[in-house]
Design an enzyme around this catalytic site. Structure first.
Site, PDB file in Angstrom:
ATOM      1  N   HIS A  66     -15.357  87.052  39.073  1.00 16.80           N
ATOM      2  CA  HIS A  66     -16.052  86.483  40.218  1.00 16.80           C
ATOM      3  C   HIS A  66     -15.187  86.515  41.485  1.00 16.80           C
ATOM      4  CE1 HIS A  66     -17.125  82.800  42.633  1.00 16.80           C
ATOM      5  NE2 HIS A  66     -18.249  83.486  42.674  1.00 16.80           N
ATOM      6  N   GLU A  69     -15.263  89.887  42.847  1.00 16.45           N
ATOM      7  CA  GLU A  69     -16.548  90.103  43.545  1.00 16.45           C
ATOM      8  C   GLU A  69     -16.429  89.643  45.007  1.00 16.45           C
ATOM      9  OE1 GLU A  69     -20.004  87.612  44.595  1.00 16.45           O
ATOM     10  OE2 GLU A  69     -20.038  87.555  42.397  1.00 16.45           O
ATOM     11  N   HIS A  70     -15.810  88.481  45.230  1.00 18.30           N
ATOM     12  CA  HIS A  70     -15.617  87.997  46.605  1.00 18.30           C
ATOM     13  C   HIS A  70     -14.764  88.974  47.414  1.00 18.30           C
ATOM     14  CE1 HIS A  70     -16.879  83.592  46.947  1.00 18.30           C
ATOM     15  NE2 HIS A  70     -17.399  84.020  45.811  1.00 18.30           N
ATOM     16  N   GLU A 146     -16.452  76.701  46.370  1.00 21.63           N
ATOM     17  CA  GLU A 146     -17.696  77.022  45.652  1.00 21.63           C
ATOM     18  C   GLU A 146     -17.745  76.248  44.334  1.00 21.63           C
ATOM     19  OE1 GLU A 146     -18.247  81.220  44.895  1.00 21.63           O
ATOM     20  OE2 GLU A 146     -20.171  80.894  43.892  1.00 21.63           O
TER      21      GLU A 146
END
Lengths: 432, 438
Positions: A66, A69-70, A146
């Site tokens: 993840h 992905e950022h 997040e």
């Protein structure tokens, strides 16, 4: 006989997704391109799927898929800086990405004439991601925010994270996609660079281009930009996944500020193409999908003990996951009673199979959900991608055929087989 | 239950009120039929997938309520019993036919959308019109629904965003219906009776003011059948008596702090009274909002707060263009210790855009996005079905799909400066939900 006739009707409707307008092409470097020609709206979708998600992460580095992905939005060799989304938006497109336990997807939605831009950007970041120190530190901070937003400050999500982490002790599905805070903190830029190099390469990815497209033209452009990207060094896609046997149920309790307590019952179940997963999918509809489902009727309507109850199953997974029964209970003192009733409803199916009308209803819903998903080019592409991840998008047709063959006896058999304490984890969210 | 909630408020939620004085054009070849009883039907036949959507917009909302939650619950209760079907029969039928009937109640209107496969279209239409024309609002079902709604609303109030929105709306619009969420308030539900719903239904659910739309795989016969179903329904609606919201008359900004020690982040809302959908300045405002905080990761706010400083995952601005000016606000969630810094950064951006407007480059980029992405807003049949009635309701005109690029292209930087300085010169309200800072 009634059942048979309905099956025939369903079969007449199902072949809608004929292979004619869905085609696949394999490039020399192992990158598969799936094209879906659908000219009903002047819109195109470009999706790049990487076969990497939380399931592939090394111990102690949960959340690395993840976090990567950022970083994919922070610039590549030919598009340095924070410019990806800006370029897409300038062309009237929208872009985003998401990471799951099984895969990572990057996508753009835009008018078909602008697809070249997606191809340029995605091919560059597949091979030339910059991964700079400053961006890495910033995105880590953003991901921690997040996590605070989605988990630390959301008791329901936190309960799911705990239930999944408890249900699996060894299996990598135990790890949250976003990662545990300490793991996120421990990820280094070096880790990320290695992870990117290992997993982001053409034979560990595939592209879906869907919508109002001209297949040959788009393929030519994709070949031009993607085919020269070297294949993965040594791809170790398959590793042994296992989970030690469980003896008796597992149970966790979370105490957080909430008005409504929540009860989560999660049973370990197999994934497709194991046939039992299809019976479980139909069982989910009968038990807890819709206001006519058995659990909703009992807990919300008849007994008034819950304000909502629902079930969910994820058969299209890379490995067996969990069948969830989730109830928002009205009163903390009634949680035991709610659990007893759910267990009794499960027992009822073990004693007596569901009716033909119930299974017919469940099959109607499967049929409709496939049809409605095609209303959106994006949604249609997502379904194809999820099947491709577990083997091939062509499995959709088999999936539909197989699910029609499920009988009420199958439903009873899988209930007896999987809905046992040795597969069960119970999570309870209680108000402070 | 009620006492427990009050306890929550007194122990955990310590409320401090400070200083508050109170690409292009889209080709959409739909057609419109005006029926004898005054109803309108907008339709678009698309045979690509054997499914169809039938939507109806009813001009009735919280704006018309005598009692809070009346509009919301009237819509919810439509599927809880008709003259010939019980609630359970309706639920059975909906699930068996694999159809859905969604109910959306906004601050301006109520909208129902039926989604069905072509195979079940006839049965679905029959059921849809039964619940629309013949609901009975059974007392026992009403009680159950109230109890569920009360619990759901209390649960919603645990959500920091919902809680902050609730306080912001109340501050901006006071007792006006825009000052509360459409679902209502948990404490007021006990005042509502079944008769209130019957009365609301009888007053506002009349065919002459309804706007229908049908999109999908339908043929001439289906269309005729639907028109017949509407036309054999008589009734005149009464004129809506709408009250204009009264703007707050405070002379400086105000801050509302809701203390929640269970949270790690502060949820911050900075709110203003925005703009009406019918205001010609709506398009300039849309462009301004895109540049400020509506444009995802490329907006000014996302750049300053998230991309360059890593202070938040989520930061954006948005506005609700209702019949009257609705709220315009910025929302951000940040680690509690950064609260002050993030508020300062946002206020600085608000100040900048209201005083200096936007650059020519930003304006061109925003136009390119808004025009280019316009077709994406109608990329499913469902989105089209739910948008067509709004063309009439907000008086956008049938040519809206082709005119939209013109509307956006015509915006000049001075228009943006005017509209932003006009809205942002108000004294704003800041709502913070989060742990107390030392």
């Amino acid at each position: 006989m009634k059942f048979l006739s309905v099956t025939l009707i369903l079969l007449l409707f199902f072949p809608l997704m004929v292979e004619g307008y869905i085609q696949e092409t394999l490039l020399n470097n192992g990158l598969k391109v799936i094209t879906v020609e659908d000219h009903s709206t002047p819109v195109a979708v470009f999706q790049v799927w990487y076969r990497v998600g939380a399931i592939d992460e090394p111990d102690g580095k949960s959340g690395i898929s993840h976090l990567l992905e950022h970083l994919m939005f922070r610039g590549s060799k030919n598009y340095p800086g924070n410019v990806f989304s800006k370029i897409i938006q300038l062309q009237g497109g929208v872009d985003n990405a998401f990471t799951t336990k099984d895969y990572t997807v990057y996508f753009q939605k835009l008018t078909p004439a602008k697809l070249d831009i997606s191809i340029d950007l995605e091919s560059d970041r597949m091979q030339n991601l910059l991964l700079q120190k400053e961006d890495f530190e910033l995105e880590k901070k953003i991901v921690l925010e997040e996590r605070r937003q989605r988990y630390e400050d959301d008791p329901e999500n936190l309960t799911f994270e705990e239930v999944i982490g408890t249900a699996f002790k060894a299996h990598p599905y135990r790890r949250p996609v976003i990662g545990w805070t300490e793991d996120i903190l421990s990820i280094t830029l070096e880790d990320l660079k290695n992870y990117y190099k290992k997993n982001y390469c053409p034979d560990n990815a595939f592209i879906i281009v869907a919508g109002d497209i001209e297949r040959e033209k788009i393929l030519q452009k994709i070949r031009e930009k993607f085919e020269k990207i070297p294949s993965c060094d040594k791809l170790q896609r398959i590793r042994t996944l296992y989970e030690p046997r469980q003896y008796g149920e597992r149970r966790i309790i979370l105490k957080r500020k909430t008005h409504l307590p929540m009860l989560v019952m999660a049973y370990k179940v197999p994934a497709y193409p194991e046939n039992d997963s299809l019976s479980l999918e139909l069982l989910s509809t009968i038990l807890g999908e819709g206001k006519s489902s058995r659990l909703y009727r009992k807990l919300v309507i008849e007994k008034g003990l819950a304000i909502d109850v629902g079930t969910s199953n994820s058969p299209i997974s890379r490995d067996g996951f969990l069948f969830f029964i989730v109830t928002s209970v009205k009163d903390a003192n009634k949680i035991d009673e709610v659990e007893r009733i759910i267990r009794q409803e499960i027992e009822n199916i073990k004693q007596e199979p569901p009716s033909n009308r119930e299974i017919e209803k469940a099959k109607n819903q499967v049929e409709a959900s496939f049809l409605f998903s095609q209303d959106s080019v994006f949604g249609h592409a997502l379904i194809l991608g999820r099947f491709e991840i577990i083997g091939s998008w062509r499995m959709i047709e088999r999936y539909k055929e197989d699910i029609l063959k499920i009988s009420v006896e199958d439903l009873q058999r899988v209930t007896k087989k999987y809905f046992i304490d040795d597969n069960l984890t119970v999570g309870i969210l209680l108000p402070l | 239950m009620k006492s427990r909630f009050i306890l929550y408020i007194s122990i955990i939620l310590i409320l401090l009120l400070l200083n508050c004085q109170k690409a292009g054009a889209v080709k959409m070849e739909f057609k419109t039929k005006n029926l004898k009883n005054g109803a309108k039907v907008k339709y678009l036949i698309r045979e690509s997938i054997p499914i169809a959507y039938l939507t109806v917009l009813i001009p009735a909302s919280s704006l018309d309520e005598k009692k809070i939650s009346q509009a919301y619950l009237t819509a919810q209760m439509l599927t809880h019993g008709t003259k010939k079907r019980s609630a359970r029969q309706i639920e059975d039928e909906i699930d068996f036919l694999a159809i859905t009937i969604e109910k959306k109640v906004t601050h301006d209107y109520t909208m129902l959308t039926l989604s069905t496969t072509k195979r079940n279209l006839k049965s679905a239409i029959e059921l849809f019109f039964d619940i629309l024309k013949n609901p009975t609002f059974p007392e026992d079902e009403f009680r159950k629904e109230i109890s569920i709604l009360q619990k759901s609303l209390r649960q919603l109030e645990e959500d920091p965003s919902h809680l902050a929105t609730k306080y912001m709306l109340k501050d901006l619009f006071g007792k006006h219906p825009y000052g509360r969420v459409v679902e209502g308030e948990p404490d007021k539900l006990s005042e509502l009776t079944r008769e209130d719903l019957v009365e609301f239904y009888q007053k506002f659910y009349k065919p002459d003011s309804m706007i229908f739309s049908i999109v999908g795989s339908i043929d001439k016969n289906d269309l005729e059948e639907i028109s017949r179903e509407i036309e054999n329904w008589e009734g005149k609606s009464i004129k809506r008596e709408l009250q204009l919201p009264q703007p707050s008359d405070r002379d400086k900004p105000c801050e509302i702090i809701i203390k929640r020690d269970d949270l790690t982040q502060s949820t911050i809302l900075i709110g203003f009274v925005g703009i009406s959908r019918k205001d010609p300045k709506f398009y300039a405002f849309s462009v301004m909002n895109y540049i400020l905080g509506g444009g995802g990761l490329t907006s000014r706010l996302a750049k300053e707060v998230r991309e360059e400083r890593g202070l938040a995952y989520s930061v954006y601005s948005t506005f609700s263009p209702y019949l009257f000016p609705g709220p315009f606000y910025v929302e951000v969630k940040t680690k509690a210790e950064n609260t002050k810094r993030v508020i300062e950064l946002i206020l600085e951006e608000l100040n900048k855009i209201s005083k200096h407007g936007v650059t020519d480059e930003e304006l061109e980029e925003a136009k390119a996005f808004l025009i280019g992405s316009f077709p994406l807003r109608f990329d499913t049949m469902k989105k089209i079905a739910e948008f067509l009635p709004l063309l009439d309701f907000y008086e956008l005109g049938d040519e809206y799909f082709s005119k939209y690029p013109e509307y956006i292209n015509g915006i000049k930087s001075v228009d943006i400066l005017n509209v932003s300085s006009n809205v942002l010169r108000q004294n704003h309200v800041t709502v913070i939900v989060g742990p107390q800072l030392k």
